[in-house]
Design a protein around this motif. Structure first.
Motif, PDB file in Angstrom:
ATOM      1  N   VAL A 121       0.850  -1.186   0.000  1.00  0.00           N
ATOM      2  CA  VAL A 121       0.000   0.000   0.000  1.00  0.00           C
ATOM      3  C   VAL A 121       0.881   1.229   0.000  1.00  0.00           C
ATOM      4  O   VAL A 121       2.017   1.206   0.487  1.00  0.00           O
ATOM      5  CB  VAL A 121      -0.948   0.021   1.216  1.00  0.00           C
ATOM      6  N   VAL A 122       0.354   2.304  -0.556  1.00  0.00           N
ATOM      7  CA  VAL A 122       1.067   3.571  -0.562  1.00  0.00           C
ATOM      8  C   VAL A 122       0.610   4.394   0.632  1.00  0.00           C
ATOM      9  O   VAL A 122      -0.339   4.045   1.332  1.00  0.00           O
ATOM     10  CB  VAL A 122       0.822   4.334  -1.877  1.00  0.00           C
ATOM     11  N   LYS A 123       1.245   5.479   0.850  1.00  0.00           N
ATOM     12  CA  LYS A 123       0.902   6.349   1.959  1.00  0.00           C
ATOM     13  C   LYS A 123      -0.521   6.877   1.789  1.00  0.00           C
ATOM     14  O   LYS A 123      -0.905   7.287   0.690  1.00  0.00           O
ATOM     15  CB  LYS A 123       1.882   7.516   2.031  1.00  0.00           C
ATOM     16  N   PRO A 124      -1.336   6.844   2.829  1.00  0.00           N
ATOM     17  CA  PRO A 124      -2.720   7.314   2.689  1.00  0.00           C
ATOM     18  C   PRO A 124      -2.785   8.746   2.181  1.00  0.00           C
ATOM     19  O   PRO A 124      -1.903   9.563   2.454  1.00  0.00           O
ATOM     20  CB  PRO A 124      -3.270   7.199   4.123  1.00  0.00           C
ATOM     21  N   GLN A 125      -3.872   9.043   1.441  1.00  0.00           N
ATOM     22  CA  GLN A 125      -4.051  10.364   0.871  1.00  0.00           C
ATOM     23  C   GLN A 125      -4.843  11.281   1.796  1.00  0.00           C
ATOM     24  O   GLN A 125      -5.365  12.284   1.355  1.00  0.00           O
ATOM     25  CB  GLN A 125      -4.754  10.251  -0.480  1.00  0.00           C
ATOM     26  N   TYR A 126      -4.952  10.935   3.041  1.00  0.00           N
ATOM     27  CA  TYR A 126      -5.648  11.789   3.992  1.00  0.00           C
ATOM     28  C   TYR A 126      -4.736  12.050   5.186  1.00  0.00           C
ATOM     29  O   TYR A 126      -3.823  11.279   5.472  1.00  0.00           O
ATOM     30  CB  TYR A 126      -6.954  11.134   4.469  1.00  0.00           C
ATOM     31  N   ARG A 127      -5.011  13.147   5.831  1.00  0.00           N
ATOM     32  CA  ARG A 127      -4.264  13.495   7.035  1.00  0.00           C
ATOM     33  C   ARG A 127      -5.138  13.201   8.244  1.00  0.00           C
ATOM     34  O   ARG A 127      -6.310  13.558   8.277  1.00  0.00           O
ATOM     35  CB  ARG A 127      -3.884  14.970   7.016  1.00  0.00           C
ATOM     36  N   ARG A 128      -4.559  12.560   9.202  1.00  0.00           N
ATOM     37  CA  ARG A 128      -5.316  12.239  10.411  1.00  0.00           C
ATOM     38  C   ARG A 128      -5.674  13.531  11.132  1.00  0.00           C
ATOM     39  O   ARG A 128      -4.835  14.415  11.332  1.00  0.00           O
ATOM     40  CB  ARG A 128      -4.489  11.330  11.320  1.00  0.00           C
ATOM     41  N   LEU A 129      -6.938  13.629  11.509  1.00  0.00           N
ATOM     42  CA  LEU A 129      -7.391  14.820  12.218  1.00  0.00           C
ATOM     43  C   LEU A 129      -6.762  14.875  13.601  1.00  0.00           C
ATOM     44  O   LEU A 129      -6.810  13.903  14.361  1.00  0.00           O
ATOM     45  CB  LEU A 129      -8.911  14.825  12.339  1.00  0.00           C
ATOM     46  N   THR A 130      -6.188  15.993  13.911  1.00  0.00           N
ATOM     47  CA  THR A 130      -5.661  16.252  15.241  1.00  0.00           C
ATOM     48  C   THR A 130      -6.209  17.590  15.723  1.00  0.00           C
ATOM     49  O   THR A 130      -6.700  18.405  14.927  1.00  0.00           O
ATOM     50  CB  THR A 130      -4.129  16.291  15.236  1.00  0.00           C
ATOM     51  N   ALA A 131      -6.119  17.823  17.010  1.00  0.00           N
ATOM     52  CA  ALA A 131      -6.613  19.083  17.560  1.00  0.00           C
ATOM     53  C   ALA A 131      -5.864  20.264  16.959  1.00  0.00           C
ATOM     54  O   ALA A 131      -6.464  21.299  16.614  1.00  0.00           O
ATOM     55  CB  ALA A 131      -6.475  19.070  19.080  1.00  0.00           C
ATOM     56  N   LEU A 137      -4.390  20.435  14.012  1.00  0.00           N
ATOM     57  CA  LEU A 137      -4.774  20.613  12.611  1.00  0.00           C
ATOM     58  C   LEU A 137      -6.155  21.246  12.494  1.00  0.00           C
ATOM     59  O   LEU A 137      -6.375  22.141  11.670  1.00  0.00           O
ATOM     60  CB  LEU A 137      -4.739  19.265  11.898  1.00  0.00           C
ATOM     61  N   VAL A 138      -7.111  20.795  13.314  1.00  0.00           N
ATOM     62  CA  VAL A 138      -8.469  21.345  13.255  1.00  0.00           C
ATOM     63  C   VAL A 138      -8.472  22.807  13.665  1.00  0.00           C
ATOM     64  O   VAL A 138      -9.109  23.653  13.017  1.00  0.00           O
ATOM     65  CB  VAL A 138      -9.409  20.516  14.146  1.00  0.00           C
ATOM     66  N   ARG A 139      -7.750  23.135  14.725  1.00  0.00           N
ATOM     67  CA  ARG A 139      -7.691  24.537  15.152  1.00  0.00           C
ATOM     68  C   ARG A 139      -7.083  25.411  14.056  1.00  0.00           C
ATOM     69  O   ARG A 139      -7.580  26.497  13.758  1.00  0.00           O
ATOM     70  CB  ARG A 139      -6.864  24.643  16.438  1.00  0.00           C
ATOM     71  N   SER A 140      -5.991  24.938  13.462  1.00  0.00           N
ATOM     72  CA  SER A 140      -5.342  25.708  12.401  1.00  0.00           C
ATOM     73  C   SER A 140      -6.273  25.905  11.210  1.00  0.00           C
ATOM     74  O   SER A 140      -6.327  26.991  10.627  1.00  0.00           O
ATOM     75  CB  SER A 140      -4.060  24.994  11.971  1.00  0.00           C
ATOM     76  N   ALA A 141      -7.035  24.869  10.850  1.00  0.00           N
ATOM     77  CA  ALA A 141      -7.938  24.975   9.703  1.00  0.00           C
ATOM     78  C   ALA A 141      -9.066  25.955   9.975  1.00  0.00           C
ATOM     79  O   ALA A 141      -9.451  26.742   9.095  1.00  0.00           O
ATOM     80  CB  ALA A 141      -8.495  23.600   9.365  1.00  0.00           C
ATOM     81  N   ILE A 142      -9.626  25.923  11.175  1.00  0.00           N
ATOM     82  CA  ILE A 142     -10.718  26.846  11.504  1.00  0.00           C
ATOM     83  C   ILE A 142     -10.211  28.281  11.542  1.00  0.00           C
ATOM     84  O   ILE A 142     -10.879  29.212  11.066  1.00  0.00           O
ATOM     85  CB  ILE A 142     -11.367  26.444  12.839  1.00  0.00           C
ATOM     86  N   LEU A 143      -9.021  28.484  12.081  1.00  0.00           N
ATOM     87  CA  LEU A 143      -8.468  29.838  12.114  1.00  0.00           C
ATOM     88  C   LEU A 143      -8.196  30.359  10.713  1.00  0.00           C
ATOM     89  O   LEU A 143      -8.292  31.565  10.462  1.00  0.00           O
ATOM     90  CB  LEU A 143      -7.169  29.853  12.938  1.00  0.00           C
ATOM     91  N   SER A 144      -7.873  29.458   9.776  1.00  0.00           N
ATOM     92  CA  SER A 144      -7.596  29.891   8.411  1.00  0.00           C
ATOM     93  C   SER A 144      -8.850  30.370   7.687  1.00  0.00           C
ATOM     94  O   SER A 144      -8.750  30.944   6.609  1.00  0.00           O
ATOM     95  CB  SER A 144      -6.958  28.745   7.618  1.00  0.00           C
ATOM     96  N   CYS A 145     -10.038  30.147   8.266  1.00  0.00           N
ATOM     97  CA  CYS A 145     -11.274  30.611   7.638  1.00  0.00           C
ATOM     98  C   CYS A 145     -11.431  32.120   7.726  1.00  0.00           C
ATOM     99  O   CYS A 145     -12.272  32.697   7.032  1.00  0.00           O
ATOM    100  CB  CYS A 145     -12.483  29.916   8.280  1.00  0.00           C
TER     101      CYS A 145
END
Length: 681
Positions: free
Chosen positions: A192-202, A204-212
């Motif tokens: 198998v190759v490396k998954p194409q998704y990033r595991r959700l972490t606190a 990562l989620v905080r950074s994504a919401i702040l980027s809005c």
């Protein structure tokens, strides 16, 4: 000393006087919290991946991964792994033999003896030489015994091979290959190759919401997590609490920015509000793959089984591939979308369900004229496809017939309710199965209904009729399905859009179109079909069946729909409900009921009993009013804005009071509206 301390002015108390008792009481943990704990603080006994709803995806993903790995290595084993293993095993045998010889010769002592010779120290050199001879003798005996054992074992395996030979080879050869191959050259490559998704972490989620870029949301610490991030179906779920004053809808409308912050495609992240908790709580579900790449399960009814229209049916799947059920009975549908979003494909599903119920009657028109629904023609008692005025008028005739059917069925339901067979005053499965009552469920559809409602000649009447059918037909077993690609006030009457029970809105371009289909203020509540893009074919918001849900309708192509209809034809042939297509559908014309009553009204009377009106109408138009009763007349007059009242008359000196109509009320109704009454010709 007390006096001295009391009069000591060098010490001054600067503590401010208290202004009042504290407002917030100190937090006190209950005595038994450590024992019983709060329900919200308890960790789940069953892991999230093994809970109901997640167990099947977990097992499926694990089994699929294991099967893929096994197949991957099985294909490469005979042509790559085995030859490479034998090669490195041979090299490992040579390497191991050389290392054993160096061990036997005590070569690790060579630097010490060379050092003694360099220092010209014969005593030290002789001592080392004697120790080397003794060690060499001991090691030689060990190697001789080992070599003899290996030779004997190899001889036995060669003379009498058996299953143990294979076991010995399976153990020894890989060990020698592992010993001989370099560390940076593995024999077995990953399957198998490396998954194409990033595991959700606190983080990562905080950074994504702040980027809005939401006002009032600047620091990561402002975002908290009321529960842990966990697996949920084929993805992960993060529930966050936004700071006070920040609404979850603000994040949802910036879905593209949120996906950018998570570094995933837009159709891989699905934010939702959690109104049962509070407006500031947001649920972010991220799939392991984008929705466009996730294989949707086949429609469970694809093989054409016989179904019951009174029961829910699978209509769509949510982002987590969980089935979303819908209902037909007692619910009218409104489907809207911009062109090319999958509107007609979605309309096929409830029509196929109705087709698979032999007791249901299908009638409908497709006003685009492309033949998208032609597969239903063999089982429809009324059907038309075309963009011409004649087909549009036929669709209007169908609405007139449905309105008349509402009146007839209302009388039957009232009679059955009085007999105790319709306790809820609506069509049930038991009543629908009684052929003499003629209460079969009727599923009527109009695709591209804007062509009818915006028609210059027929639009006004069609809108009024559709609104009446939607309001009255729900409990009478009459279901109206409307689909449009132009949801605006001119193409979709307000009375129709406001009274539809089930709303399915695929991709639209603006708030007005969104709320025309889904209902007023849905856009403000975060239920926005504008969030879907070109890649979200078949995705929409489903409202009216519990909690609004974003889902993707099952995909059934044209050939698949034809095969299902073929099964439906067999079901109907067995039940004797297949329509005779040679008989043309009855046309429905407009007759002005109020004008007809005025035409038969005696000039000398200021009021007339309903039974006399029915008798005179039957003489005027026996083909139209011949089977009317007083109840039929009362319902028809009510639909035209005129109610029957008590009328007193004396006959042979006796007074009688019965329901009837007064002339002044009739004339006022004629002057005010004079709406035509729809009667079957």
């Amino acid at each position: 000393m007390a006096e001295i301390a009391e009069h000591d002015h060098e010490t001054v108390d600067i503590t401010p006087a208290p202004e009042g008792p504290p407002v917030d009481q100190p937090e006190r943990k209950p005595v038994f919290t450590a024992i019983v704990g709060k329900p919200t603080e308890r960790r789940p006994i069953v892991p999230a991946g093994l809970r109901r709803g997640n167990l099947a995806p977990t097992v499926k993903q694990t089994a699929g991964r294991a099967g893929h790995v096994a197949a991957y290595h099985a294909v490469r084993a005979p042509f790559w792994y085995v030859p490479l293993t034998l090669l490195w095993a041979f090299w490992g045998l040579i390497t191991l033999t050389g290392r054993l010889l160096r061990w036997w010769l005590v070569l690790e002592q060579e630097p010490l003896r060379q050092g003694a010779a360099t220092r010209n120290d014969p005593d030290a050199w002789m001592k080392l030489h004697r120790e080397a001879k003794a060690t060499r003798l001991y090691r030689g005996i060990v190697l001789a015994i080992l070599a003899a054992a290996v030779l004997v074992g190899a001889g036995i395996l060669a003379v009498q091979p058996g299953w143990y030979s294979a076991i010995a080879a399976a153990v020894v050869v890989p060990l020698l290959a592992r010993y001989g191959r370099p560390a940076d050259k593995p024999i077995v490559s990953p399957a198998v190759v490396k998954p194409q998704y990033r595991r959700l972490t606190a983080e990562l989620v905080r950074s994504a919401i702040l980027s809005c870029g939401i006002a009032g949301l600047k620091e990561p610490e402002q975002i908290t997590f009321p529960r842990e991030i966990h697996r949920d179906g084929p993805g992960q779920l993060a529930v966050v609490d936004l700071p006070p004053g920040v609404d979850a809808i603000e994040v949802i409308e910036r879905r593209s920015r949120l996906a950018s912050g998570l570094r995933v495609p837009v159709d891989q992240v699905w934010p939702e509000t959690m109104p049962k908790d509070h407006p500031g709580r947001l649920a972010i579900w991220q799939g392991y793959q984008p929705a466009s790449q996730m294989k949707q399960p086949a429609w469970p009814l694809l093989k054409g089984p016989k179904v019951d229209i009174f029961k829910p049916f699978p209509f769509a799947t949510d982002p987590r591939l969980r089935p979303v059920n819908a209902s037909l009975m007692y619910r009218n549908w409104l489907i809207g979308a911009m062109p090319g979003a999958g509107k007609t494909f979605s309309l096929r599903l409830p029509l196929l369900v109705a087709a698979l119920d032999p007791t249901a009657e299908l009638v409908g028109y497709e006003l685009k004229g492309t033949g998208d629904l032609d597969m239903f023609e063999p089982i429809c008692t009324r059907f038309g496809s075309g963009a011409d005025d004649e087909t549009v008028e036929e669709a209007l005739d169908m609405l007139r017939w449905l309105r008349q059917e509402c009146v007839r069925r209302g009388e039957v339901i009232k009679r059955m309710a009085r007999a105790g067979k319709a306790p809820e005053n609506k069509v049930t499965r038991e009543l629908a199965n009684m052929p003499d009552l003629r209460l079969r469920p009727v599923v009527a559809f109009i695709d591209e209904c804007q062509e009818l409602f915006s028609h210059g000649e027929f639009g006004k009447e069609a809108g009024d009729l559709a609104e009446k059918v939607i309001k009255l037909g729900r409990a009478l077993g009459i279901i109206l399905l409307l689909a449009t690609q132009r949801p605006d006030k001119d193409s979709l009457p307000k009375g129709v859009s406001a009274n539809a029970g089930v709303r399915w809105c695929l991709r639209v371009t603006g708030q007005v179109e969104n709320d025309m289909i889904l209902g007023t203020s849905m856009y403000k509540q975060g239920i926005r079909a504008t969030m879907f893009g070109d890649e979200d074919y078949g995705w929409g918001w489903l409202v009216g069946l519990g909690k609004p849900v974003s889902a993707r309708s099952y995909y059934v192509d044209g050939p698949g729909a034809k095969r299902i209809v073929e099964h439906a034809i067999k079901h109907r042939q067995g039940a004797g409900t297949l329509p005779e297509l040679d008989e043309p559908a009855p046309r429905v014309k407009s007759f002005n009921l109020l004008a007809d009553i005025r035409a038969v009204w005696p000039e000398s009377e200021d009021a007339l009993w309903s039974e006399l009106i029915v008798e005179r109408l039957a003489q005027l138009r026996p083909d139209i009013y011949g089977d009317w009763t007083v109840t039929t007349l009362g319902a028809a007059l009510k639909a035209n804005g005129l109610k029957t009242v008590s009328v007193h008359r004396k006959i042979d000196g006796k007074g009688y009071t019965r329901y009837g109509v007064r002339l002044d009320a009739l004339q006022a109704a004629i002057d005010g509206s004079a709406k035509p009454r729809e009667i079957a010709d």
